[in-house]
Design a protein around this motif. Structure first.
Motif, PDB file in Angstrom:
ATOM      1  N   TYR A   1      48.874 -51.549  30.068  1.00  0.00           N
ATOM      2  CA  TYR A   1      48.623 -51.114  31.442  1.00  0.00           C
ATOM      3  C   TYR A   1      47.547 -51.954  32.102  1.00  0.00           C
ATOM      4  O   TYR A   1      47.667 -52.330  33.262  1.00  0.00           O
ATOM      5  CB  TYR A   1      48.216 -49.638  31.488  1.00  0.00           C
ATOM      6  N   GLU A   2      46.485 -52.239  31.367  1.00  0.00           N
ATOM      7  CA  GLU A   2      45.380 -52.989  31.948  1.00  0.00           C
ATOM      8  C   GLU A   2      45.767 -54.433  32.254  1.00  0.00           C
ATOM      9  O   GLU A   2      45.236 -55.034  33.173  1.00  0.00           O
ATOM     10  CB  GLU A   2      44.175 -52.961  31.012  1.00  0.00           C
ATOM     11  N   ASN A   3      46.683 -54.986  31.488  1.00  0.00           N
ATOM     12  CA  ASN A   3      47.080 -56.378  31.681  1.00  0.00           C
ATOM     13  C   ASN A   3      48.444 -56.500  32.338  1.00  0.00           C
ATOM     14  O   ASN A   3      49.053 -57.563  32.305  1.00  0.00           O
ATOM     15  CB  ASN A   3      47.081 -57.111  30.338  1.00  0.00           C
ATOM     16  N   SER A   4      48.938 -55.428  32.893  1.00  0.00           N
ATOM     17  CA  SER A   4      50.228 -55.410  33.593  1.00  0.00           C
ATOM     18  C   SER A   4      51.359 -56.009  32.770  1.00  0.00           C
ATOM     19  O   SER A   4      52.217 -56.715  33.273  1.00  0.00           O
ATOM     20  CB  SER A   4      50.117 -56.151  34.925  1.00  0.00           C
ATOM     21  N   GLY A   5      51.343 -55.760  31.486  1.00  0.00           N
ATOM     22  CA  GLY A   5      52.420 -56.225  30.622  1.00  0.00           C
ATOM     23  C   GLY A   5      52.316 -57.677  30.225  1.00  0.00           C
ATOM     24  O   GLY A   5      53.168 -58.200  29.527  1.00  0.00           O
ATOM     25  N   GLY A   6      51.242 -58.354  30.644  1.00  0.00           N
ATOM     26  CA  GLY A   6      51.065 -59.755  30.284  1.00  0.00           C
ATOM     27  C   GLY A   6      50.549 -59.889  28.857  1.00  0.00           C
ATOM     28  O   GLY A   6      50.604 -58.962  28.069  1.00  0.00           O
ATOM     29  N   MET A   7      50.038 -61.044  28.551  1.00  0.00           N
ATOM     30  CA  MET A   7      49.480 -61.271  27.216  1.00  0.00           C
ATOM     31  C   MET A   7      48.199 -60.475  27.090  1.00  0.00           C
ATOM     32  O   MET A   7      47.447 -60.324  28.050  1.00  0.00           O
ATOM     33  CB  MET A   7      49.237 -62.748  26.992  1.00  0.00           C
ATOM     34  N   TYR A   8      47.915 -60.009  25.898  1.00  0.00           N
ATOM     35  CA  TYR A   8      46.743 -59.188  25.692  1.00  0.00           C
ATOM     36  C   TYR A   8      46.252 -59.310  24.266  1.00  0.00           C
ATOM     37  O   TYR A   8      46.963 -59.741  23.380  1.00  0.00           O
ATOM     38  CB  TYR A   8      47.049 -57.734  26.030  1.00  0.00           C
ATOM     39  N   ALA A   9      45.017 -58.910  24.086  1.00  0.00           N
ATOM     40  CA  ALA A   9      44.406 -58.879  22.759  1.00  0.00           C
ATOM     41  C   ALA A   9      43.839 -57.493  22.551  1.00  0.00           C
ATOM     42  O   ALA A   9      43.246 -56.914  23.458  1.00  0.00           O
ATOM     43  CB  ALA A   9      43.321 -59.932  22.650  1.00  0.00           C
ATOM     44  N   VAL A  10      44.021 -56.969  21.356  1.00  0.00           N
ATOM     45  CA  VAL A  10      43.512 -55.649  21.041  1.00  0.00           C
ATOM     46  C   VAL A  10      42.662 -55.746  19.797  1.00  0.00           C
ATOM     47  O   VAL A  10      43.034 -56.395  18.832  1.00  0.00           O
ATOM     48  CB  VAL A  10      44.681 -54.656  20.791  1.00  0.00           C
ATOM     49  N   ALA A  11      41.511 -55.111  19.819  1.00  0.00           N
ATOM     50  CA  ALA A  11      40.648 -55.075  18.641  1.00  0.00           C
ATOM     51  C   ALA A  11      40.825 -53.723  17.970  1.00  0.00           C
ATOM     52  O   ALA A  11      40.767 -52.688  18.621  1.00  0.00           O
ATOM     53  CB  ALA A  11      39.197 -55.270  19.054  1.00  0.00           C
TER      54      ALA A  11
ATOM     55  N   THR B   1      46.738 -40.780  10.144  1.00  0.00           N
ATOM     56  CA  THR B   1      47.463 -40.412  11.359  1.00  0.00           C
ATOM     57  C   THR B   1      46.647 -40.758  12.597  1.00  0.00           C
ATOM     58  O   THR B   1      47.181 -41.283  13.579  1.00  0.00           O
ATOM     59  CB  THR B   1      47.791 -38.907  11.353  1.00  0.00           C
ATOM     60  N   LEU B   2      45.354 -40.490  12.538  1.00  0.00           N
ATOM     61  CA  LEU B   2      44.485 -40.797  13.670  1.00  0.00           C
ATOM     62  C   LEU B   2      44.367 -42.302  13.896  1.00  0.00           C
ATOM     63  O   LEU B   2      44.377 -42.761  15.041  1.00  0.00           O
ATOM     64  CB  LEU B   2      43.103 -40.181  13.467  1.00  0.00           C
ATOM     65  N   TYR B   3      44.267 -43.082  12.822  1.00  0.00           N
ATOM     66  CA  TYR B   3      44.216 -44.546  12.958  1.00  0.00           C
ATOM     67  C   TYR B   3      45.504 -45.066  13.604  1.00  0.00           C
ATOM     68  O   TYR B   3      45.464 -45.919  14.479  1.00  0.00           O
ATOM     69  CB  TYR B   3      44.032 -45.228  11.608  1.00  0.00           C
ATOM     70  N   LYS B   4      46.626 -44.536  13.175  1.00  0.00           N
ATOM     71  CA  LYS B   4      47.922 -44.962  13.722  1.00  0.00           C
ATOM     72  C   LYS B   4      48.002 -44.629  15.215  1.00  0.00           C
ATOM     73  O   LYS B   4      48.419 -45.460  16.026  1.00  0.00           O
ATOM     74  CB  LYS B   4      49.052 -44.286  12.958  1.00  0.00           C
ATOM     75  N   GLU B   5      47.614 -43.427  15.566  1.00  0.00           N
ATOM     76  CA  GLU B   5      47.638 -43.003  16.977  1.00  0.00           C
ATOM     77  C   GLU B   5      46.685 -43.851  17.811  1.00  0.00           C
ATOM     78  O   GLU B   5      46.992 -44.229  18.936  1.00  0.00           O
ATOM     79  CB  GLU B   5      47.273 -41.524  17.087  1.00  0.00           C
ATOM     80  N   ARG B   6      45.510 -44.169  17.240  1.00  0.00           N
ATOM     81  CA  ARG B   6      44.545 -44.996  17.961  1.00  0.00           C
ATOM     82  C   ARG B   6      45.119 -46.386  18.242  1.00  0.00           C
ATOM     83  O   ARG B   6      44.995 -46.894  19.358  1.00  0.00           O
ATOM     84  CB  ARG B   6      43.239 -45.113  17.178  1.00  0.00           C
TER      85      ARG B   6
ATOM     86  N   GLN C   1      48.223 -47.193  18.565  1.00  0.00           N
ATOM     87  CA  GLN C   1      49.259 -47.043  19.593  1.00  0.00           C
ATOM     88  C   GLN C   1      48.629 -46.905  20.980  1.00  0.00           C
ATOM     89  O   GLN C   1      49.070 -47.538  21.936  1.00  0.00           O
ATOM     90  CB  GLN C   1      50.132 -45.838  19.283  1.00  0.00           C
ATOM     91  N   LEU C   2      47.612 -46.083  21.099  1.00  0.00           N
ATOM     92  CA  LEU C   2      46.942 -45.896  22.386  1.00  0.00           C
ATOM     93  C   LEU C   2      46.265 -47.181  22.857  1.00  0.00           C
ATOM     94  O   LEU C   2      46.306 -47.509  24.046  1.00  0.00           O
ATOM     95  CB  LEU C   2      45.917 -44.767  22.297  1.00  0.00           C
ATOM     96  N   GLN C   3      45.646 -47.911  21.931  1.00  0.00           N
ATOM     97  CA  GLN C   3      45.007 -49.167  22.307  1.00  0.00           C
ATOM     98  C   GLN C   3      46.039 -50.163  22.841  1.00  0.00           C
ATOM     99  O   GLN C   3      45.774 -50.868  23.815  1.00  0.00           O
ATOM    100  CB  GLN C   3      44.265 -49.763  21.103  1.00  0.00           C
ATOM    101  N   THR C   4      47.193 -50.193  22.216  1.00  0.00           N
ATOM    102  CA  THR C   4      48.259 -51.091  22.669  1.00  0.00           C
ATOM    103  C   THR C   4      48.761 -50.678  24.046  1.00  0.00           C
ATOM    104  O   THR C   4      48.924 -51.517  24.940  1.00  0.00           O
ATOM    105  CB  THR C   4      49.421 -51.104  21.651  1.00  0.00           C
ATOM    106  N   GLU C   5      49.012 -49.380  24.231  1.00  0.00           N
ATOM    107  CA  GLU C   5      49.474 -48.892  25.532  1.00  0.00           C
ATOM    108  C   GLU C   5      48.452 -49.191  26.623  1.00  0.00           C
ATOM    109  O   GLU C   5      48.806 -49.629  27.720  1.00  0.00           O
ATOM    110  CB  GLU C   5      49.720 -47.381  25.485  1.00  0.00           C
TER     111      GLU C   5
END
Length: 69
Positions: free
Chosen positions: A56-66, A41-46, A48-52
């Motif tokens: 926000y940081e990229n103003s909805g543009g292209m982004y990469a998440v680790a 559950t914590l991994y899933k929430e993490r 989701q938060l990383q994506t959100e």
């Protein structure tokens, strides 16, 4: 909003770290116990938060998440 997401992500990372180091459940004074959230559950929430946060940081543009486990 970004600061709130960062704070939540930090708290989830701390909870994950504590669980991974063996602190899933512990007793307080012999009569009360505390159990942390489930890792899945914590991994899933993490994720989701990383994506959100990335959105926000990229103003909805292209982004990469680790994703770290």
């Amino acid at each position: 909003m970004i600061e709130q997401l960062r704070s939540q992500l930090e708290q989830i990372n701390l909870a994950i770290s504590k669980i991974e180091s063996g602190a899933q459940e512990y007793k307080i004074g012999g009569s009360r116990s505390v159990r942390r959230g489930e890792l899945a559950t914590l991994y899933k929430e993490r994720r989701q938060l990383q994506t959100e946060l990335a959105n926000y940081e990229n103003s909805g543009g292209m982004y990469a998440v680790a994703f770290y486990r």
